[in-house]
Design a protein around this motif. Structure first.
Motif, short mmCIF file in Angstrom:
data_model
loop_
_atom_site.label_atom_id
_atom_site.label_comp_id
_atom_site.label_asym_id
_atom_site.label_seq_id
_atom_site.Cartn_x
_atom_site.Cartn_y
_atom_site.Cartn_z
N ASN A 363 0.39 -1.30 -0.17
CA ASN A 363 0.41 0.03 -0.12
C ASN A 363 0.75 1.60 -0.22
OD1 ASN A 363 -2.04 1.21 0.18
ND2 ASN A 363 -2.02 1.36 2.17
N PHE A 364 1.47 1.89 -1.21
CA PHE A 364 2.20 2.78 -1.06
C PHE A 364 1.60 3.33 -2.95
CE2 PHE A 364 6.36 4.93 -0.81
CZ PHE A 364 6.40 5.93 -0.71
N PRO A 365 0.81 4.14 -2.50
CA PRO A 365 -0.01 4.95 -3.92
C PRO A 365 0.97 5.23 -4.67
CG PRO A 365 -1.65 4.58 -2.85
CD PRO A 365 0.14 4.59 -1.60
N GLY A 366 1.76 6.40 -3.70
CA GLY A 366 3.07 7.17 -4.79
C GLY A 366 3.84 6.79 -5.12
N PHE A 367 4.42 5.56 -4.82
CA PHE A 367 5.80 4.90 -4.60
C PHE A 367 6.19 5.15 -6.40
CE2 PHE A 367 8.45 1.07 -6.70
CZ PHE A 367 9.02 0.78 -5.42
N SER A 368 5.02 4.88 -7.55
CA SER A 368 5.59 5.69 -8.87
C SER A 368 6.14 6.35 -8.86
CB SER A 368 4.89 5.42 -9.80
OG SER A 368 3.77 6.66 -9.78
N ILE A 369 5.90 8.03 -8.04
CA ILE A 369 6.32 9.08 -7.66
C ILE A 369 7.56 9.31 -7.71
CG2 ILE A 369 5.16 11.36 -7.42
CD1 ILE A 369 3.59 10.24 -9.45
N VAL A 370 7.50 8.58 -6.29
CA VAL A 370 8.84 8.30 -5.96
C VAL A 370 10.46 7.74 -6.82
CG1 VAL A 370 9.75 7.47 -3.85
CG2 VAL A 370 8.10 9.07 -3.41
N CYS A 371 9.64 7.00 -7.53
CA CYS A 371 10.45 6.50 -8.22
C CYS A 371 11.33 7.78 -9.09
CB CYS A 371 10.43 4.81 -9.23
SG CYS A 371 9.88 3.83 -7.20
N ILE A 372 10.32 7.95 -9.96
CA ILE A 372 10.37 9.02 -10.97
C ILE A 372 11.13 10.07 -10.19
CG2 ILE A 372 9.08 11.24 -11.75
CD1 ILE A 372 6.48 9.17 -12.30
N GLY A 373 10.76 10.65 -9.14
CA GLY A 373 11.88 11.38 -8.62
C GLY A 373 13.61 11.29 -8.50
N PHE A 374 13.74 9.45 -8.13
CA PHE A 374 15.52 9.38 -8.64
C PHE A 374 15.61 10.00 -9.96
CE2 PHE A 374 13.97 5.66 -4.89
CZ PHE A 374 14.93 6.98 -4.56
N ALA A 375 14.97 9.99 -10.68
CA ALA A 375 15.51 10.70 -12.26
C ALA A 375 16.11 11.69 -11.90
CB ALA A 375 14.79 10.71 -13.22
N ALA A 376 15.06 13.02 -11.26
CA ALA A 376 15.77 14.25 -10.83
C ALA A 376 16.54 14.20 -10.83
CB ALA A 376 14.40 15.08 -10.40
N MET A 377 16.64 12.93 -9.56
CA MET A 377 18.29 13.18 -8.29
C MET A 377 19.24 13.57 -9.21
SD MET A 377 19.66 13.99 -5.70
CE MET A 377 18.56 14.29 -4.42
N ILE A 378 19.17 12.10 -9.85
CA ILE A 378 20.71 11.83 -10.99
C ILE A 378 20.58 13.22 -11.98
CG2 ILE A 378 20.73 10.67 -12.84
CD1 ILE A 378 19.74 7.86 -11.87
N ALA A 379 19.55 13.65 -12.51
CA ALA A 379 19.97 14.80 -13.26
C ALA A 379 20.78 16.07 -12.41
CB ALA A 379 18.84 15.78 -13.91
N PHE A 380 19.76 16.27 -11.05
CA PHE A 380 20.88 17.34 -10.06
C PHE A 380 22.33 16.62 -10.25
CE2 PHE A 380 22.13 17.66 -5.73
CZ PHE A 380 21.83 18.95 -5.19
N ILE A 381 22.51 14.96 -9.60
CA ILE A 381 23.80 14.84 -9.34
C ILE A 381 24.74 15.49 -10.48
CG2 ILE A 381 25.63 12.90 -8.78
CD1 ILE A 381 23.44 11.49 -6.75
N GLN A 382 24.58 15.10 -11.86
CA GLN A 382 24.87 15.27 -13.00
C GLN A 382 25.59 16.95 -13.60
OE1 GLN A 382 26.39 13.92 -15.57
NE2 GLN A 382 27.19 15.32 -16.21
N SER A 383 24.23 17.56 -12.87
CA SER A 383 24.05 19.22 -13.06
C SER A 383 25.53 20.21 -11.91
CB SER A 383 22.65 19.83 -12.60
OG SER A 383 22.66 19.74 -11.18
N VAL A 384 25.42 19.15 -11.57
CA VAL A 384 26.33 19.66 -10.37
C VAL A 384 27.68 19.72 -11.15
CG1 VAL A 384 27.60 18.84 -7.57
CG2 VAL A 384 25.41 18.93 -7.49
N MET A 385 28.53 18.80 -11.92
CA MET A 385 29.09 18.12 -12.49
C MET A 385 30.10 19.48 -14.18
SD MET A 385 29.59 14.37 -12.74
CE MET A 385 28.96 13.42 -11.09
N ILE A 386 28.85 20.22 -13.82
CA ILE A 386 28.83 21.15 -15.43
C ILE A 386 30.22 22.38 -14.40
CG2 ILE A 386 27.78 22.70 -17.00
CD1 ILE A 386 24.86 20.59 -17.28
N LYS A 387 30.53 22.50 -15.24
CA LYS A 387 31.86 23.60 -14.55
C LYS A 387 31.46 24.96 -15.55
CE LYS A 387 33.48 21.88 -11.59
NZ LYS A 387 32.34 21.86 -9.58
N ALA A 388 31.22 25.98 -15.03
CA ALA A 388 31.66 27.26 -16.39
C ALA A 388 32.40 27.17 -17.27
CB ALA A 388 31.67 28.67 -15.26
N ALA A 389 32.18 27.12 -18.21
CA ALA A 389 33.60 27.28 -19.82
C ALA A 389 32.96 28.25 -19.85
CB ALA A 389 32.42 25.62 -20.54
#
Length: 406
Positions: A363-389
């Protein structure tokens, strides 16, 4: 690079506003229309979720091919000429539901929407970005992209607010009329080796491409699921959907028109990109664990920060190429986003349907939404690696495709 005149820029802003007004105003109503046509009298409808996910996958597959093509063609044929095509196609599915919303007409709409969205999805925004990047100096580009996104957000607010106070038939009739006005107002072959060379030439663009993929993977997954989740979890209807969207739209409009022009020169696009993606993950996670009907309204306020992500990412990319290749660069990123559009519904729609059904393993209706959020977290982690070029706009990307035999 010549500065774009205020009159011409205002003309573009009005065109984008009208187009987005017509497309956004039907969003709160389409869930009820879909479920009434497919599962009348019910608040949970797996077939509607599956059809929506399938549609987005097919549209994503189509735009994966079309977006780079549209961007590349606009470099050669002009932005305005290409801009008219998707705006005309947008009218067709809106007109079908404006005429009737019975089951048979819904299926006709479904097919028409799928086919036209393969060309229209994201192409208007992509071409508008390329048009602005052609004419706006690099130092003003991030703020101008933010203003363009702010115009879209204001259209989102106005469209959803309008929907809140009119009937469903009127919603689609007005949307069709406004889409027609948007078209009336603005009076080669794709070479993929060019796109590969573009990614190889600039590590910054490659990093931005990864961010674009995962952030779009999360965004598309959320948009395909959230309305059905809220309807099943808290019995939201058209009016509550519109209220929620108005809150999100007002916050994002204020942010893009006021906060972003002030913060971009001070913090830089890279930091604002990371801030936006962090709050994007946070608001998805909050949706997923929502314990009361008011929690989604609180989560919607996070849009004041997560709307930074898209214009900042586009600005970072635009600074890496010359003015003659803005369409190619923006089309490349849009094509990668389209690839995410294919993957996202295939991954998340079945998961959402499962956890909203009686067959859920726990019983966790929002489980898929939480899983979707992990993709956003990966994007955040990658964005931190972008340096001003430093921008390489003075050195256009080259590839063997552009060379001719002596």
């Amino acid at each position: 690079m010549e500065k774009l005149s205020t009159g011409r820029l205002s003309h573009l802003y009005m065109t984008i506003f009208l187009h987005n007004f017509s497309t956004f105003m039907v969003i709160p109503a389409i869930t009820d229309v879909t479920m009434t046509a497919l599962c009348p009298g019910r608040d949970e409808c797996s077939i509607a979720i599956y059809l929506t996910g399938f549609q987005q996958a097919i549209v994503g597959l189509g735009t994966l091919v079309m977006m780079p093509l549209v961007g590349n063609l606009s470099d050669k044929c002009g932005r305005k000429a290409l801009l008219t095509v998707p705006m005309i196609f947008t009218i067709i599915p809106l007109g079908i539901l404006a005429y009737s919303r019975t089951r048979n007409f819904f299926y006709v709409y479904y097919v028409a929407k799928t086919l036209t969205a393969m060309v229209c999805e994201g192409s208007v925004h992509c071409l508008a970005l390329a048009y602005v990047a052609d004419n706006v100096p690099e130092v003003r580009r991030a703020s101008t992209f933010g203003i363009l996104s702010g115009i879209s957000s204001s259209a989102f607010v106005c469209g959803t607010l309008f929907t809140r106070f009119v009937s469903t038939p009127s919603t689609f009739q007005v949307a069709t009329s406004v889409a027609v006005v948007a078209v009336i107002r603005p009076k080669h072959c794709l070479q993929y080796l060019d796109l590969i060379a573009l990614l190889k030439t600039s590590p910054t663009i490659s990093q931005a491409a990864i961010v674009a993929f995962f952030s779009n993977l999360a965004d598309v997954g959320l948009h395909a699921s959230i309305l059905y989740y809220l309807k099943a979890r808290f019995h939201f209807n058209k009016d509550q959907f519109a209220d929620l969207m108005v809150i999100s739209g007002v916050a994002s409009t204020i942010s893009q028109l006021v906060l972003m022009p002030l913060l971009a020169p001070v913090l830089g696009e890279e930091r604002l990109l990371s801030i936006g993606l962090l709050f994007s993950w946070a608001h998805m996670f909050l949706y997923g664990i929502a314990w009361s009907f008011w929690v989604p309204y609180a989560a919607a306020m996070f849009s004041i920060f997560f709307v930074f992500a898209q214009p900042c990412m586009r600005s970072i990319v635009s600074k890496q190429v010359g003015s003659s290749e803005q369409g190619k660069a923006q089309g490349c990123i849009s094509g990668i986003c389209s690839f995410a559009n294919v993957i996202s519904p295939l991954a998340f729609s079945p998961l959402t349907a499962l956890f909203l059904s009686e067959r859920a393993p726990f019983n966790f209706p929002g489980f898929s939404i939480v899983c979707i959020g992990f993709a956003a977290m990966i994007a955040f982690i990658q964005s931190v690696m972008i340096k001003a070029a430093p921008p390489i706009s003075s050195e256009p990307v080259s590839s063997n495709c552009n060379h001719t035999e002596p």
